[in-house]
Scaffold this motif. Structure first.
Motif, PDB file in Angstrom:
ATOM      1  N   LYS A 387     -64.549  29.079  87.787  1.00 41.65           N
ATOM      2  CA  LYS A 387     -63.751  29.468  88.962  1.00 41.65           C
ATOM      3  C   LYS A 387     -62.696  30.510  88.615  1.00 41.65           C
ATOM      4  O   LYS A 387     -61.592  30.504  89.190  1.00 41.65           O
ATOM      5  N   SER A 388     -63.017  31.376  87.669  1.00 46.22           N
ATOM      6  CA  SER A 388     -62.132  32.491  87.328  1.00 46.22           C
ATOM      7  C   SER A 388     -62.627  33.740  88.049  1.00 46.22           C
ATOM      8  O   SER A 388     -63.801  34.099  87.954  1.00 46.22           O
ATOM      9  N   LYS A 389     -61.735  34.411  88.744  1.00 44.41           N
ATOM     10  CA  LYS A 389     -62.122  35.579  89.534  1.00 44.41           C
ATOM     11  C   LYS A 389     -62.157  36.860  88.704  1.00 44.41           C
ATOM     12  O   LYS A 389     -62.796  37.837  89.098  1.00 44.41           O
ATOM     13  N   ASN A 390     -61.462  36.849  87.589  1.00 46.11           N
ATOM     14  CA  ASN A 390     -61.389  38.057  86.761  1.00 46.11           C
ATOM     15  C   ASN A 390     -61.542  37.706  85.295  1.00 46.11           C
ATOM     16  O   ASN A 390     -61.258  36.579  84.863  1.00 46.11           O
ATOM     17  N   ILE A 391     -61.965  38.705  84.517  1.00 45.06           N
ATOM     18  CA  ILE A 391     -62.091  38.565  83.064  1.00 45.06           C
ATOM     19  C   ILE A 391     -61.194  39.606  82.417  1.00 45.06           C
ATOM     20  O   ILE A 391     -61.210  40.788  82.793  1.00 45.06           O
ATOM     21  N   ALA A 392     -60.412  39.165  81.442  1.00 39.04           N
ATOM     22  CA  ALA A 392     -59.539  40.073  80.686  1.00 39.04           C
ATOM     23  C   ALA A 392     -59.951  40.032  79.226  1.00 39.04           C
ATOM     24  O   ALA A 392     -60.199  38.964  78.672  1.00 39.04           O
ATOM     25  N   PHE A 393     -60.036  41.203  78.604  1.00 39.06           N
ATOM     26  CA  PHE A 393     -60.412  41.299  77.202  1.00 39.06           C
ATOM     27  C   PHE A 393     -59.193  41.667  76.379  1.00 39.06           C
ATOM     28  O   PHE A 393     -58.519  42.663  76.659  1.00 39.06           O
ATOM     29  N   ALA A 394     -58.899  40.844  75.384  1.00 42.20           N
ATOM     30  CA  ALA A 394     -57.774  41.135  74.508  1.00 42.20           C
ATOM     31  C   ALA A 394     -58.068  42.394  73.683  1.00 42.20           C
ATOM     32  O   ALA A 394     -59.230  42.760  73.476  1.00 42.20           O
ATOM     33  N   LYS A 395     -57.020  43.019  73.211  1.00 49.29           N
ATOM     34  CA  LYS A 395     -57.187  44.186  72.352  1.00 49.29           C
ATOM     35  C   LYS A 395     -57.935  43.786  71.078  1.00 49.29           C
ATOM     36  O   LYS A 395     -57.652  42.744  70.480  1.00 49.29           O
ATOM     37  N   ASP A 396     -58.896  44.607  70.704  1.00 46.97           N
ATOM     38  CA  ASP A 396     -59.684  44.347  69.486  1.00 46.97           C
ATOM     39  C   ASP A 396     -60.396  43.000  69.542  1.00 46.97           C
ATOM     40  O   ASP A 396     -60.520  42.303  68.520  1.00 46.97           O
ATOM     41  N   TRP A 397     -60.872  42.621  70.726  1.00 46.12           N
ATOM     42  CA  TRP A 397     -61.537  41.326  70.866  1.00 46.12           C
ATOM     43  C   TRP A 397     -62.881  41.284  70.153  1.00 46.12           C
ATOM     44  O   TRP A 397     -63.338  40.219  69.734  1.00 46.12           O
TER      45      TRP A 397
END
Length: 400
Positions: A387-397
Motif C-alpha cells: 500500500k505504498s503509492k511511491n518508491i524512493a531510491f536512496a543515493k547509491d542504492w
C-alpha cells in the motif's frame, strides 16, 4: 551400483516447482484460488516483522501477484479453510490437516509446560481454569483481556504475564484456537467453536500421521534426506522419519540419489522413482523478478537453499550502531531459478513511500538495463502489496 544423479539445474527446477515458483504468479489470489495455494504449500509462516509487508503476505504475493493483504483473512476466519498453529514456527495451515496436528499438540504439551516453567514467569499453570472459563462464558479474548491484576512488563517477548502464558500454552495444547486477529494481535476461542466439526472430530492413528507427514513432505520437497523430511512439518521425530525412509527404500517407493550442489559438490538424498521420470517435463521458472520473504518456505531451510543456489544466504544484517543494535532483515531477490541478490527496503506507512536503501547483487550477477527494468517492476508490485503509492531510491542504492 551407480546412483541416479540430479544435475544442479534439474534439482533447482524441481525444488522451485514443488514450492509453487515455477509458474507465472497469475491467478486471482483470493477465495478458492488462494486456499489452493495454501494447500499446495501446506503452510505459510506467520511473522510479525512488517518492514514492508508481513511474511505471510509476501509469501502468497510471490505466487499470486494479484494477491492483496485483505484476501487472506476470509480464508481463515470466514471459510475456515485454514487454521493457525505451529510447524517449525507459527503458521497458517490448511484446515484439512488439522487431525494430524492433534498428535503434535499432545506431544508438545508436556515439553512446553516443562520448558516454560523455566522460561516464563511463575504461576501460569494456575491460570488455566480461569482463562478457559472466561473464554467459555464471555467469548474470544486476547492477551490484553486476561490477567488484569497481573503486572505487565516491557522486558521482552519472553516476559509474558502468567495469563498470557496460559493463553499461549492452551493454544499450543489444542484447548484453544486462534479465531481471528486484529492487526497482528491474536484472539483465542475454544477450539470446538473454531474448527469445523468434520475436522474437529476426525482422528488419526499416530502411525498414519507419521506416514502422512513423511509422504506429504516428500511431495513438497521433491527430494530430501530423512532429516529434511522430519523438519518440514515438525510433526515427526528424526528417528520416525528415518525409519519411514528405510521402510520405503525396502519396498522401492523411494530410492537413493545424488544431488549436485551449485558448487559441484554432491549430496546424498532420497527421491521417488517416478519423480526422476518427470524432470524433463518440468517448466522453467519465468524470468520475472520476485521480491521474496526471508521466511519463504522455499528458503527457510538455509543450508538447502545455499547448496542449491550457490550463495551465502544471510538475511540478517547486523550493524553495531545503537539504532540497529539487534540487526534487521533484508529480502532475497529471485529471477527465474536464481537468487540474484538481497535488498534492504522499508515502507513508511504515514507517507506511503517505500524506500529502497540498498541492493546487493550476488557474485557474477550483472545489473544490465533489462534486469534493472525487471527489478523495478518487481519493486512496483511489492509497493502495491504494501500500500505504498511511491518508491524512493536512496543515493547509491545499487551496490556492487
Amino acid at each position: 551400483m551407480t546412483l541416479p544423479r540430479l544435475l544442479n539445474k534439474d534439482a533447482r527446477r524441481l525444488f522451485l516447482d514443488r514450492h509453487g515458483l515455477s509458474g507465472r504468479p497469475s491467478g486471482t489470489g483470493r477465495g478458492a484460488d488462494l486456499a489452493q495455494v495454501i494447500d499446495d504449500l501446506g503452510f505459510v509462516q506467520v511473522d510479525s516483522i512488517n518492514t514492508v509487508a508481513r511474511a505471510h503476505h509476501m509469501i502468497l504475493h510471490s505466487r499470486r501477484q494479484s494477491y492483496r493483504q485483505p484476501h487472506l483473512d476470509p480464508i481463515v476466519t470466514r471459510d475456515r479453510a485454514a487454521f493457525e498453529h505451529w510447524t517449525h514456527d507459527a503458521s497458517i495451515i490448511s484446515m484439512q490437516f488439522f487431525p494430524h496436528w492433534r498428535h503434535k499438540m499432545d506431544r508438545s504439551a508436556e515439553k512446553i509446560r516443562s520448558q516454560w516453567k523455566n522460561w516464563r514467569r511463575d504461576g501460569f499453570e494456575a491460570k488455566f481454569d480461569a482463562v478457559l472459563s472466561q473464554i467459555a462464558d464471555h467469548g474470544p479474548c486476547c492477551s490484553a483481556d486476561v490477567g488484569a491484576d497481573e503486572k505487565r512488563s516491557s522486558g521482552g517477548w519472553w516476559d509474558w504475564h502468567p495469563s498470557k502464558t496460559a493463553l499461549e500454552y492452551l493454544w499450543r495444547k489444542g484447548d484453544l484456537s486462534v479465531c481471528h486477529r486484529k492487526g497482528f494481535r491474536k484472539y483465542y476461542d475454544l477450539t470446538e467453536r473454531v474448527i469445523p466439526p468434520e475436522h474437529l472430530n476426525a482422528r488419526t492413528d499416530l502411525e498414519d500421521t507419521i506416514d502422512w507427514a513423511c509422504r506429504s513432505a516428500m511431495d513438497r520437497l521433491g527430494f530430501a534426506t530423512s532429516t529434511e523430511i522430519a523438519n518440514f512439518w515438525d510433526l515427526t521425530t528424526k528417528a520416525e522419519a528415518k525409519t519411514w525412509c528405510a521402510d520405503r527404500l525396502k519396498d522401492g517407493s523411494l530410492i537413493e540419489c545424488e544431488v549436485a550442489a551449485a558448487d559441484g559438490n554432491i549430496k546424498a538424498s532420497l527421491i521417488r522413482p517416478a519423480t526422476l521420470d518427470t524432470l524433463q517435463d518440468l517448466p522453467a521458472a519465468p524470468s520475472q523478478v520476485r521480491i521474496m520473504s526471508p521466511f519463504d518456505p522455499a528458503l527457510r531451510d538455509r543450508q538447502r537453499a545455499e547448496r542449491l543456489f550457490g550463495f551465502d544466504y544471510r538475511i540478517e544484517v547486523f550493524v553495531p550502531q545503537a539504532k540497529r543494535k539487534y540487526g534487521y532483515y533484508v529480502f532475497p531477490v529471485m529471477e527465474g531459478d536464481r537468487l540474484i541478490g538481497r535488498i534492504d527496503m522499508k515502507c513508511d506507512r504515514k507517507s506511503e513511500v517505500m524506500t529502497i536503501k540498498a541492493f546487493w547483487p550476488e557474485a557474477r550477477v550483472k545489473i544490465t538495463p533489462a534486469r534493472l527494468k525487471r527489478l523495478t517492476s518487481a519493486l512496483e508490485r511489492t509497493a502495491r502489496l504494501a500500500k505504498s503509492k511511491n518508491i524512493a531510491f536512496a543515493k547509491d542504492w545499487l551496490r556492487g
